[in-house]
Design a protein around this motif. Structure first.
Motif, PDB file in Angstrom:
ATOM      1  N   ILE A 141       0.860  -1.185   0.000  1.00  0.00           N
ATOM      2  CA  ILE A 141       0.000   0.000   0.000  1.00  0.00           C
ATOM      3  C   ILE A 141       0.891   1.229   0.000  1.00  0.00           C
ATOM      4  O   ILE A 141       1.865   1.284   0.751  1.00  0.00           O
ATOM      5  CB  ILE A 141      -0.928   0.028   1.231  1.00  0.00           C
ATOM      6  N   VAL A 142       0.575   2.199  -0.848  1.00  0.00           N
ATOM      7  CA  VAL A 142       1.309   3.465  -0.864  1.00  0.00           C
ATOM      8  C   VAL A 142       0.322   4.605  -0.668  1.00  0.00           C
ATOM      9  O   VAL A 142      -0.599   4.778  -1.483  1.00  0.00           O
ATOM     10  CB  VAL A 142       2.083   3.670  -2.174  1.00  0.00           C
ATOM     11  N   LYS A 143       0.494   5.347   0.420  1.00  0.00           N
ATOM     12  CA  LYS A 143      -0.303   6.546   0.670  1.00  0.00           C
ATOM     13  C   LYS A 143       0.558   7.771   0.363  1.00  0.00           C
ATOM     14  O   LYS A 143       1.608   7.972   0.956  1.00  0.00           O
ATOM     15  CB  LYS A 143      -0.774   6.608   2.122  1.00  0.00           C
ATOM     16  N   SER A 144       0.101   8.579  -0.560  1.00  0.00           N
ATOM     17  CA  SER A 144       0.809   9.805  -0.922  1.00  0.00           C
ATOM     18  C   SER A 144       0.507  10.899   0.097  1.00  0.00           C
ATOM     19  O   SER A 144      -0.466  10.806   0.858  1.00  0.00           O
ATOM     20  CB  SER A 144       0.375  10.278  -2.311  1.00  0.00           C
ATOM     21  N   PRO A 145       1.310  11.971   0.112  1.00  0.00           N
ATOM     22  CA  PRO A 145       0.926  13.144   0.904  1.00  0.00           C
ATOM     23  C   PRO A 145      -0.459  13.618   0.492  1.00  0.00           C
ATOM     24  O   PRO A 145      -0.850  13.514  -0.679  1.00  0.00           O
ATOM     25  CB  PRO A 145       2.001  14.170   0.545  1.00  0.00           C
ATOM     26  N   LYS A 146      -1.204  14.117   1.442  1.00  0.00           N
ATOM     27  CA  LYS A 146      -2.588  14.495   1.211  1.00  0.00           C
ATOM     28  C   LYS A 146      -2.722  15.432   0.008  1.00  0.00           C
ATOM     29  O   LYS A 146      -2.012  16.433  -0.096  1.00  0.00           O
ATOM     30  CB  LYS A 146      -3.160  15.173   2.455  1.00  0.00           C
ATOM     31  N   GLY A 147      -3.631  15.076  -0.908  1.00  0.00           N
ATOM     32  CA  GLY A 147      -3.884  15.894  -2.079  1.00  0.00           C
ATOM     33  C   GLY A 147      -2.920  15.686  -3.225  1.00  0.00           C
ATOM     34  O   GLY A 147      -3.065  16.319  -4.271  1.00  0.00           O
ATOM     35  N   GLN A 148      -1.937  14.784  -3.053  1.00  0.00           N
ATOM     36  CA  GLN A 148      -0.929  14.602  -4.095  1.00  0.00           C
ATOM     37  C   GLN A 148      -0.984  13.239  -4.776  1.00  0.00           C
ATOM     38  O   GLN A 148      -0.161  12.951  -5.642  1.00  0.00           O
ATOM     39  CB  GLN A 148       0.470  14.821  -3.505  1.00  0.00           C
TER      40      GLN A 148
END
Length: 466
Positions: free
Chosen positions: A315-322
């Motif tokens: 799982i990869v979570k990007s910085p919020k909004g990116q």
């Protein structure tokens, strides 16, 4: 005039490129602020052991919530289905055999460790912290030489608290690179051989509560002899050889409870990150070093090249909004050993020499700029009890497996129509063209990586198909 590619072969230019490899792009004044990067790792978790993956036998709310904020990759593979070799790959960005780490107790080459991800990120200006299991090859992080500052030894129940304490003194002047490495569901190893569990015994349960056996519980047609030779040679690890079907069901129940045990610790860790204001704007990558047999083909533990063993959560979570949120990517083939290194360096603005590092950053996929990654991924293993090496190549539709010796050492599976790997197509003349094509691809890879045993064993088969 010589091209840059031509010049790269000269010692002077190569040295310049090596220097560029550790220069963060924002040091050149052109890039925005680099994000904090947080890696969360479980141990021995198969890709399907997530409730967000549709598994009705397990509940993983913390990992599900992280997936809801990012991209879950369903086709992520470990480079080697064993902790030490895989972790050596994660740290160095190279295949385990390339750095000499082909078993749990073998230390990677010193020159490769000197370019380890902790050192790389530290040189790039990151505050590098490590909590939990290391196993490269020491269980806990050594005192020096890794680029990381150790903040906790391996102990899942206190890992989140240790991270909390360390973050209280983190001043934020440097971007953060934090690795939080948990043991579970690895305790299934102890459960399988009736040992005491490290973090407490499971609550009593009845067989009627347990999952049914998987549809691929039985061996495949024309199964590789290497599998059963390894099973028989290592009774301490494959202690399930005496299991009844009821005991196999209990094994599965216990495995999923241990996945839930580690999920609770991940939930606590996420809570710590939120309290310190580090969740929203950080890149968070969750993965496991390898899977578990989970009764497929009557297999427990690791080592084998079955899908349940080599296909891992990612799982990869990007910085919020990116980046993308709540997305599932079924197309991007990833080798986590090579790609995690490339991904972390990408976010840090660190350039890598493509002649040495074949990994690809997951960032473009996580941000929705592309859907695919590799055309194929390669996996290697050593069945250490029987002394048999094995290799696999996985592409969109097919998977080819080759063991060093034994009957039926070639395996070919149609993963689109036979994800359980029950029908070995390598013996079917109708699939000869696919078999020959994947043999050739594996041979090319063996030559690129200098894998002498694979070259020697494959070459006669290539001649046969001409």
């Amino acid at each position: 005039m010589n091209s840059l590619k031509d010049l790269a072969g000269s010692p002077a230019i190569a040295g310049s490129l090596a220097m560029l490899a550790v220069v963060p792009s924002d040091a050149l004044g052109a890039a925005p602020k680099r994000p904090d990067v947080i890696v969360i790792m479980t141990d021995q978790q198969t890709a399907g052991a997530l409730s967000c993956a549709g598994n009705p036998y397990v509940s993983t709310p913390a990992m599900d919530a992280l997936a809801a904020d990012g991209v879950r990759f369903t086709r992520a593979y470990c480079p080697f289905p064993l902790s030490g070799p895989c972790r050596a790959s994660l740290i160095t960005g190279c295949m385990p055999s390339e750095v000499g780490a082909t078993d749990n107790a073998i230390r990677p080459h010193d020159e490769d460790m000197q370019q380890g991800i902790g050192i790389r990120m530290s040189e790039a200006g990151y505050e590098c912290l490590y909590a939990g299991k290391w196993h490269v090859p020491e269980v806990n992080l050594p005192a020096g030489g890794t680029g990381f500052r150790g903040i906790a030894k391996m102990h899942d129940p206190t890992l989140a608290d240790a991270c909390d304490d360390a973050l209280k003194t983190y001043d934020g002047k440097k971007p953060l690179f934090l690795v939080a490495s948990l043991l579970d569901p690895h305790e299934i190893c102890e459960y399988g051989r009736f040992e005491t569990l490290q973090y407490g015994e499971l609550e009593p349960f009845s067989t009627e509560e347990c999952p049914n056996l998987p549809a691929n519980f039985m061996p495949s047609t024309f199964e590789a002899e290497a599998i059963r030779l390894e099973h028989d040679a290592s009774p301490r690890y494959h202690d399930t050889y005496t299991y009844s079907q009821e005991e196999w069901r209990r094994y599965l129940y216990a495995y999923y409870r241990l996945v839930e045990r580690v999920d609770r610790e991940i939930g606590r860790l996420i809570g710590v990150l939120r309290r310190h204001g580090l969740y929203d704007d950080a890149v968070i990558v969750l993965l496991s070093d390898h899977g578990d047999g989970v009764a497929a083909h009557g297999w427990n533990q690791k080592w084998a090249l079955f899908e349940e063993v080599v296909n891992v959560p990612l799982i990869v979570k990007s910085p919020k909004g990116q980046g993308l949120a709540g997305q599932v990517n079924d197309r991007a083939l990833s080798n986590i050993g090579l790609d995690l290194y490339a991904t972390v360096c990408d976010y840090a603005g660190v350039q890598l020499d493509p002649r040495r590092y074949r990994g690809r950053s997951l960032r473009p996929v996580a941000e929705g700029r592309q859907q695919t990654l590799h055309e194929e991924v390669f996996i290697e293993t050593l069945l250490s009890g029987a002394g048999i090496r094995g290799w696999s190549i996985v592409e969109d539709d097919y998977k080819y497996v080759f063991y060093q010796w034994g009957r039926n050492r070639e395996q070919l599976y149609d993963l689109r129509n036979d994800r359980g790997e029950m029908v070995n197509l390598a013996v079917d003349r109708r699939h000869a063209a696919t078999l020959a094509r994947l043999r050739a691809r594996m041979y090319d890879w063996a030559q690129k990586t200098g894998t002498a045993p694979l070259i020697r064993n494959l070459k006669p088969l290539l001649t046969e198909t001409k």
